[in-house]
Design a protein around this motif. Structure first.
Motif, PDB file in Angstrom:
ATOM      1  N   LEU A 107       0.823  -1.206   0.000  1.00  0.00           N
ATOM      2  CA  LEU A 107       0.000   0.000   0.000  1.00  0.00           C
ATOM      3  C   LEU A 107       0.858   1.258   0.000  1.00  0.00           C
ATOM      4  O   LEU A 107       0.588   2.220  -0.731  1.00  0.00           O
ATOM      5  N   VAL A 108       1.911   1.250   0.813  1.00  0.00           N
ATOM      6  CA  VAL A 108       2.788   2.414   0.895  1.00  0.00           C
ATOM      7  C   VAL A 108       3.584   2.583  -0.394  1.00  0.00           C
ATOM      8  O   VAL A 108       3.743   3.706  -0.896  1.00  0.00           O
ATOM      9  N   ALA A 109       4.078   1.480  -0.947  1.00  0.00           N
ATOM     10  CA  ALA A 109       4.872   1.554  -2.174  1.00  0.00           C
ATOM     11  C   ALA A 109       4.057   2.074  -3.350  1.00  0.00           C
ATOM     12  O   ALA A 109       4.611   2.642  -4.299  1.00  0.00           O
ATOM     13  N   SER A 110       2.749   1.904  -3.305  1.00  0.00           N
ATOM     14  CA  SER A 110       1.891   2.364  -4.396  1.00  0.00           C
ATOM     15  C   SER A 110       1.557   3.853  -4.292  1.00  0.00           C
ATOM     16  O   SER A 110       0.950   4.426  -5.197  1.00  0.00           O
ATOM     17  N   ASN A 111       1.951   4.480  -3.190  1.00  0.00           N
ATOM     18  CA  ASN A 111       1.710   5.911  -2.983  1.00  0.00           C
ATOM     19  C   ASN A 111       3.064   6.613  -2.876  1.00  0.00           C
ATOM     20  O   ASN A 111       3.669   6.663  -1.802  1.00  0.00           O
ATOM     21  N   GLU A 112       3.539   7.134  -3.985  1.00  0.00           N
ATOM     22  CA  GLU A 112       4.887   7.698  -4.038  1.00  0.00           C
ATOM     23  C   GLU A 112       5.077   8.863  -3.072  1.00  0.00           C
ATOM     24  O   GLU A 112       6.106   8.957  -2.403  1.00  0.00           O
ATOM     25  N   ALA A 113       4.090   9.725  -2.978  1.00  0.00           N
ATOM     26  CA  ALA A 113       4.210  10.886  -2.092  1.00  0.00           C
ATOM     27  C   ALA A 113       4.337  10.451  -0.637  1.00  0.00           C
ATOM     28  O   ALA A 113       5.156  10.992   0.121  1.00  0.00           O
ATOM     29  N   PHE A 114       3.528   9.474  -0.248  1.00  0.00           N
ATOM     30  CA  PHE A 114       3.578   8.969   1.115  1.00  0.00           C
ATOM     31  C   PHE A 114       4.912   8.293   1.395  1.00  0.00           C
ATOM     32  O   PHE A 114       5.500   8.452   2.462  1.00  0.00           O
ATOM     33  N   LEU A 115       5.415   7.529   0.405  1.00  0.00           N
ATOM     34  CA  LEU A 115       6.679   6.827   0.558  1.00  0.00           C
ATOM     35  C   LEU A 115       7.826   7.814   0.751  1.00  0.00           C
ATOM     36  O   LEU A 115       8.709   7.605   1.586  1.00  0.00           O
ATOM     37  N   ILE A 116       7.824   8.893  -0.025  1.00  0.00           N
ATOM     38  CA  ILE A 116       8.861   9.908   0.109  1.00  0.00           C
ATOM     39  C   ILE A 116       8.829  10.531   1.500  1.00  0.00           C
ATOM     40  O   ILE A 116       9.872  10.780   2.120  1.00  0.00           O
ATOM     41  N   SER A 117       7.636  10.748   2.013  1.00  0.00           N
ATOM     42  CA  SER A 117       7.492  11.305   3.357  1.00  0.00           C
ATOM     43  C   SER A 117       8.054  10.360   4.410  1.00  0.00           C
ATOM     44  O   SER A 117       8.714  10.781   5.365  1.00  0.00           O
ATOM     45  N   ILE A 118       7.802   9.071   4.227  1.00  0.00           N
ATOM     46  CA  ILE A 118       8.288   8.071   5.173  1.00  0.00           C
ATOM     47  C   ILE A 118       9.807   8.014   5.178  1.00  0.00           C
ATOM     48  O   ILE A 118      10.444   7.878   6.230  1.00  0.00           O
ATOM     49  N   LEU A 119      10.419   8.140   3.986  1.00  0.00           N
ATOM     50  CA  LEU A 119      11.874   8.063   3.893  1.00  0.00           C
ATOM     51  C   LEU A 119      12.549   9.160   4.705  1.00  0.00           C
ATOM     52  O   LEU A 119      13.675   8.987   5.176  1.00  0.00           O
ATOM     53  N   LYS A 120      11.878  10.259   4.884  1.00  0.00           N
ATOM     54  CA  LYS A 120      12.443  11.360   5.657  1.00  0.00           C
ATOM     55  C   LYS A 120      12.495  11.033   7.151  1.00  0.00           C
ATOM     56  O   LYS A 120      13.235  11.670   7.905  1.00  0.00           O
ATOM     57  N   PHE A 121      11.695  10.057   7.556  1.00  0.00           N
ATOM     58  CA  PHE A 121      11.611   9.726   8.985  1.00  0.00           C
ATOM     59  C   PHE A 121      12.021   8.274   9.245  1.00  0.00           C
ATOM     60  O   PHE A 121      11.541   7.653  10.192  1.00  0.00           O
ATOM     61  N   ARG A 122      12.907   7.749   8.411  1.00  0.00           N
ATOM     62  CA  ARG A 122      13.323   6.347   8.562  1.00  0.00           C
ATOM     63  C   ARG A 122      13.944   6.075   9.929  1.00  0.00           C
ATOM     64  O   ARG A 122      13.697   5.049  10.547  1.00  0.00           O
ATOM     65  N   MET A 123      14.776   7.002  10.405  1.00  0.00           N
ATOM     66  CA  MET A 123      15.427   6.777  11.698  1.00  0.00           C
ATOM     67  C   MET A 123      14.411   6.759  12.835  1.00  0.00           C
ATOM     68  O   MET A 123      14.502   5.948  13.754  1.00  0.00           O
ATOM     69  N   LEU A 124      13.424   7.643  12.768  1.00  0.00           N
ATOM     70  CA  LEU A 124      12.385   7.661  13.799  1.00  0.00           C
ATOM     71  C   LEU A 124      11.577   6.369  13.768  1.00  0.00           C
ATOM     72  O   LEU A 124      11.204   5.835  14.823  1.00  0.00           O
ATOM     73  N   LEU A 125      11.299   5.865  12.562  1.00  0.00           N
ATOM     74  CA  LEU A 125      10.581   4.600  12.450  1.00  0.00           C
ATOM     75  C   LEU A 125      11.387   3.464  13.068  1.00  0.00           C
ATOM     76  O   LEU A 125      10.841   2.609  13.772  1.00  0.00           O
ATOM     77  N   PHE A 126      12.690   3.456  12.799  1.00  0.00           N
ATOM     78  CA  PHE A 126      13.562   2.412  13.333  1.00  0.00           C
ATOM     79  C   PHE A 126      13.581   2.461  14.859  1.00  0.00           C
ATOM     80  O   PHE A 126      13.476   1.435  15.533  1.00  0.00           O
ATOM     81  N   ILE A 127      13.711   3.674  15.408  1.00  0.00           N
ATOM     82  CA  ILE A 127      13.712   3.838  16.858  1.00  0.00           C
ATOM     83  C   ILE A 127      12.369   3.393  17.445  1.00  0.00           C
ATOM     84  O   ILE A 127      12.309   2.726  18.481  1.00  0.00           O
ATOM     85  N   GLY A 128      11.289   3.753  16.755  1.00  0.00           N
ATOM     86  CA  GLY A 128       9.966   3.348  17.210  1.00  0.00           C
ATOM     87  C   GLY A 128       9.808   1.835  17.246  1.00  0.00           C
ATOM     88  O   GLY A 128       9.224   1.284  18.193  1.00  0.00           O
ATOM     89  N   GLN A 129      10.350   1.156  16.242  1.00  0.00           N
ATOM     90  CA  GLN A 129      10.282  -0.305  16.207  1.00  0.00           C
ATOM     91  C   GLN A 129      11.057  -0.916  17.366  1.00  0.00           C
ATOM     92  O   GLN A 129      10.584  -1.860  18.021  1.00  0.00           O
TER      93      GLN A 129
END
Length: 242
Positions: free
Chosen positions: A54-76
């Motif tokens: 679902l995320v890969a099919s939404n380019e704008a959303f994916l780009i937004s997520i890439l900006k917060f990769r470190m926060l996602l990793f810390i959250g996990q």
């Protein structure tokens, strides 16, 4: 890359195994329990895959997520750590919600892989991972040998991988990258067998609530084994560095 802290050799205070003389638990009961654990694990994998697509099919959303990769990793990391440390204080329903939330969050980061590698490559590596996982699960389930010492060695190997990976973030060594990848495959192949055998003991916990928690923690352990093995195999045979 992370591994849950539930993999220690000793029982926590909610993990008191019952005496088999008190309650008769046959192989059929254990097999049914293991099936439940794998059901939760595969549900987690499916949730990760759905979110990733679902995320890969939404380019704008994916780009937004890439900006917060470190926060996602810390959250996990925080979610897995909280689940492992607080499992004896929370209900099985809360543990299940955290596990599924972690799987969904993991799907956000996995969406990048769908763009980095062609589908045929991802499917091939997934097939290899699934086949290896199945074989090592059978080894862990049917072996009569106690794998506790073996599991501790694998956990030490995992710590070494984490340290080496952090160091290589600054060194950028190609040789160390490949060494970490090969060792990573070996470590998680071994952990699959170890975690499978350990989960069998959870069927003997002294209450239904404890067994439900054990099923979720077991599913998380196997989920992480599968995901990390997939990532390391992708690094080796995917044709592109992460």
């Amino acid at each position: 890359m992370d591994k849950n802290q539930f993999s220690g050799g000793s029982y926590n205070n909610w993990e008191r195994p019952i005496e088999q003389s008190t309650v008769s638990l046959n192989e059929g009961f254990v097999a049914k329990y293991i099936t439940k654990v794998y059901g939760w694990m595969f549900l987690g994998l499916a949730l990760t895959a759905v979110v990733a697509f679902l995320v890969a099919s939404n380019e704008a959303f994916l780009i937004s997520i890439l900006k917060f990769r470190m926060l996602l990793f810390i959250g996990q990391l925080l979610m897995v750590g909280y689940l492992a440390v607080r499992i004896n204080k929370m209900s099985s329903a809360t543990a299940t919600a955290i596990f599924l939330g972690y799987a969904a969050l993991n799907g956000l980061t996995f969406a990048v892989l769908l763009l980095m590698f062609p589908p045929v490559t991802l499917m091939a590596i997934f097939g290899i991972t699934a086949g290896t996982f199945g074989i090592m699960t059978a080894v862990g389930y049917f072996t009569k040998q106690d794998l506790t010492s073996f599991g501790r060695i694998m956990m030490m190997g995992l710590v070494g991988i984490i340290i080496a990976s952090v160091v290589n973030m600054f060194m950028g060594s190609e040789s160390l990258y490949w060494i970490i990848s090969y060792v990573g495959v070996a470590v998680f192949v071994g952990l699959i067998a170890y975690d499978t055998q350990k989960i069998k003991a959870y069927a003997y916990l002294d209450s239904e609530e404890a067994r439900k928690k054990g099923a979720i923690m077991g599913a998380l352990a196997l989920y992480l084994d599968f995901i990390n093995l997939f990532i390391f195999l992708l690094r080796l045979f995917g044709g592109r560095r992460n």
